[in-house]
Design a protein around this motif. Structure first.
Motif, PDB file in Angstrom:
ATOM      1  N   ARG A 203       0.835  -1.202   0.000  1.00 16.87           N
ATOM      2  CA  ARG A 203       0.000   0.000   0.000  1.00 16.87           C
ATOM      3  C   ARG A 203       0.877   1.262   0.000  1.00 16.87           C
ATOM      4  NH1 ARG A 203      -4.192   1.464   4.661  1.00 16.87           N
ATOM      5  NH2 ARG A 203      -4.536   3.593   3.952  1.00 16.87           N
ATOM      6  N   TYR A 205       4.014   1.775  -1.030  1.00 21.75           N
ATOM      7  CA  TYR A 205       4.699   2.041  -2.299  1.00 21.75           C
ATOM      8  C   TYR A 205       3.717   2.386  -3.417  1.00 21.75           C
ATOM      9  CZ  TYR A 205       9.266   0.978  -0.449  1.00 21.75           C
ATOM     10  OH  TYR A 205      10.414   1.043   0.257  1.00 21.75           O
ATOM     11  N   GLU A 207       0.892   3.949  -3.022  1.00 22.17           N
ATOM     12  CA  GLU A 207       0.477   5.331  -2.785  1.00 22.17           C
ATOM     13  C   GLU A 207       1.549   6.315  -3.261  1.00 22.17           C
ATOM     14  OE1 GLU A 207      -2.561   4.595   0.937  1.00 22.17           O
ATOM     15  OE2 GLU A 207      -0.668   5.656   1.312  1.00 22.17           O
ATOM     16  N   THR A 208       2.811   5.955  -2.949  1.00 22.50           N
ATOM     17  CA  THR A 208       3.907   6.837  -3.375  1.00 22.50           C
ATOM     18  C   THR A 208       3.918   6.957  -4.895  1.00 22.50           C
ATOM     19  OG1 THR A 208       5.104   5.855  -1.547  1.00 22.50           O
ATOM     20  CG2 THR A 208       6.376   7.267  -3.003  1.00 22.50           C
ATOM     21  N   LEU A 210       1.330   6.565  -6.915  1.00 20.97           N
ATOM     22  CA  LEU A 210       0.160   7.341  -7.346  1.00 20.97           C
ATOM     23  C   LEU A 210       0.352   8.834  -7.097  1.00 20.97           C
ATOM     24  CD1 LEU A 210      -2.759   5.058  -6.105  1.00 20.97           C
ATOM     25  CD2 LEU A 210      -2.108   5.553  -8.468  1.00 20.97           C
ATOM     26  N   GLU A 211       1.080   9.136  -6.044  1.00 21.03           N
ATOM     27  CA  GLU A 211       1.271  10.543  -5.700  1.00 21.03           C
ATOM     28  C   GLU A 211       2.342  11.224  -6.566  1.00 21.03           C
ATOM     29  OE1 GLU A 211       1.967  10.296  -1.558  1.00 21.03           O
ATOM     30  OE2 GLU A 211      -0.143   9.852  -1.155  1.00 21.03           O
ATOM     31  N   GLY A 212       2.831  10.540  -7.582  1.00 23.69           N
ATOM     32  CA  GLY A 212       3.752  11.216  -8.499  1.00 23.69           C
ATOM     33  C   GLY A 212       5.033  10.465  -8.764  1.00 23.69           C
ATOM     34  N   ALA A 213       5.350   9.481  -7.951  1.00 22.89           N
ATOM     35  CA  ALA A 213       6.619   8.785  -8.153  1.00 22.89           C
ATOM     36  C   ALA A 213       6.662   8.024  -9.470  1.00 22.89           C
ATOM     37  CB  ALA A 213       6.898   7.851  -6.979  1.00 22.89           C
TER      38      ALA A 213
END
Ligand code: ADP
Length: 408
Positions: A203, A205, A207-208, A210-213
């Motif tokens: 979850r 990684y 999220e990271t 999805l947030e732009g990484a």
């Protein structure tokens, strides 16, 4: 009239002797004796009623002796422990089961519960009941002698003519029940913990990303690889848990067939070849030609060998080796998986077959282990009526062996 009086008076001393002898045997507990008269007379009525009284008493005594021995038999053979105390709190009797639970060897009659079982709570329960502080008491008590036991004790008053004449204490051994409850709680806690860690990583990684990484080409690939590894770990954990629960619940039916073990070993070594190369570990097979056939569930035993060879490769050093061997004894076939790896500390050896037990948690996780592999091995081998053994020397390597029944 005069003559008659004379006969009676002559007769009376004999009658008195008869009655005296009868009363004496009666007092000694012999209720079978009857008064016999030589001549018929009005004294006969007295003799008859005494005889009928003794017959009645005899039959009541016999009934009560039979009742008592029935009660004693039940009492002695009861699985629960029982203690009966009188109104002063002194023990009247305790049964065999209670003697065994608490290793009581001395004479108990007339003693206080505390003198026989060194436990204040049991003494307090008995006193509360006798002092009418409670009508019924129930407590879970832990005793530590001769071994730790958890006992559920119920105490109830023995009432006679509306007053308390003593108390009964019944002891139920719930040690095993509490142990199983603890094992289940620990298992659920372990499973939740094992599932939570990879799930949280996935979850985090995701999220990271999805947030732009995702745009960060340099790190995105690494994050996806971590997600992939943990998803694999989760899937392996769920599969291992399912296997284990199927075996433990007895739902796994073994499809036993005569089979040559050599080809099962070949299959496993081929499957492990890539992994062994990656770890620079050499795989060897040392099986004598013409090995007797075994009666096994081929897929299940392949799983056993795979788990053992996988561990032998995982917990090895670069340049090390793993040797799978087999030898025949008159009654069974013994299979061995020996490695030149890191070894297992002596104090951990008895526990490594437990679910989730790992010598080095971090290392096992890093290598994709679930801590369930060896429990699965043990259960499958036992389902085949075989045994698993392990020998190990720290820093030198480990050898796991298991036996299998020969095909007749
Ligand atoms: P895991 O998934 O952690 O490998 P296992 O049930 O297969 O779980 O093994 C339990 C533990 O036993 C491992 O974590 C490891 O510490 C130890 N172990 C098992 N096999 C070996 C081996 N061949 N050499 C050294 N340690 C081993």
């Amino acid at each position: 009239m005069k003559v008659r009086h004379k006969i009676v008076s002559l007769f009376i001393p004999r009658l008195v002797r008869e009655i005296t002898a009868w009363a004496k045997s009666f007092a000694d507990g012999d209720f079978s004796k009857r008064i016999s008269l030589g001549a018929r007379d009005e004294m006969e009525e007295l003799a008859d009623s005494l005889n009928s009284m003794s017959r009645q008493i005899q039959s009541r005594m016999e009934e009560s002796i039979a009742d008592k021995s029935r009660l004693e038999a039940v009492f002695l053979s009861m699985f629960d422990g029982v203690m009966v105390i009188d109104h002063k709190g002194a023990i009247i009797l305790i049964n065999q089961a209670l003697r065994k639970f608490l290793s009581v060897e001395q004479e108990t009659a007339g003693r206080k519960p505390l003198e026989v079982i060194r436990n204040m709570e049991i003494q307090a329960m008995a006193e509360n009941i006798l002092a009418l502080k409670s009508r019924f008491e129930s407590r879970e008590i832990t005793v530590s002698f001769p071994e730790e036991k958890i006992l559920l004790v119920h105490a109830t008053p023995v009432a006679r003519d509306n007053r308390v004449d003593g108390a009964d204490l019944v002891f139920h051994d719930i040690t095993e029940l509490r142990r199983l409850e603890r094992v289940r709680r620990e298992f659920v806690a372990n499973v939740s913990h094992e599932l939570r860690t990879p799930a949280a990583t996935i979850r985090g990684y995701a999220e990271t990303l999805l947030e732009g990484a995702l745009e960060d080409k340099q790190h995105a690939g690494e994050f996806v690889r971590i997600i992939h590894d943990d998803a694999r770990r989760l899937a392996k954990l769920v599969n291992d848990l399912l296997d284990l629960s199927r075996i433990e619940s007895g739902k796994m039916k073994l499809a036993l067939e005569e089979c040559a073990l050599g080809s099962v070993i070949d299959g496993v070594l081929t499957a492990m070849d890539k992994e062994a190369r990656r770890n620079s570990v050499t795989l060897r097979k040392e099986v004598p030609p013409g090995l007797a056939k075994v009666r096994i569930d081929e897929a299940a035993i392949a799983q056993v060998l795979l788990n053992l060879v996988e561990n032998a490769v995982k917990y090895n050093n670069a340049g090390g080796s793993v040797t799978v061997g087999a030898r025949e004894t008159p009654r069974f076939l013994e299979v061995s998986v020996a490695d030149t790896g890191i070894g297992i500390p002596r104090e951990d050896l008895p526990r490594i077959f437990e679910r989730f037990y790992r010598v080095d948690k971090a290392r096992s996780r890093e290598l994709g282990g679930t801590g369930l592999g060896l429990s699965i091995v043990k259960h499958i081998v036992q389902a085949h009526r075989g045994e698993v053994m392990v020998e190990s020397e720290l820093g030198k390597g480990s050898t796991f062996r298991f036996t299998l029944p020969l095909a007749s």
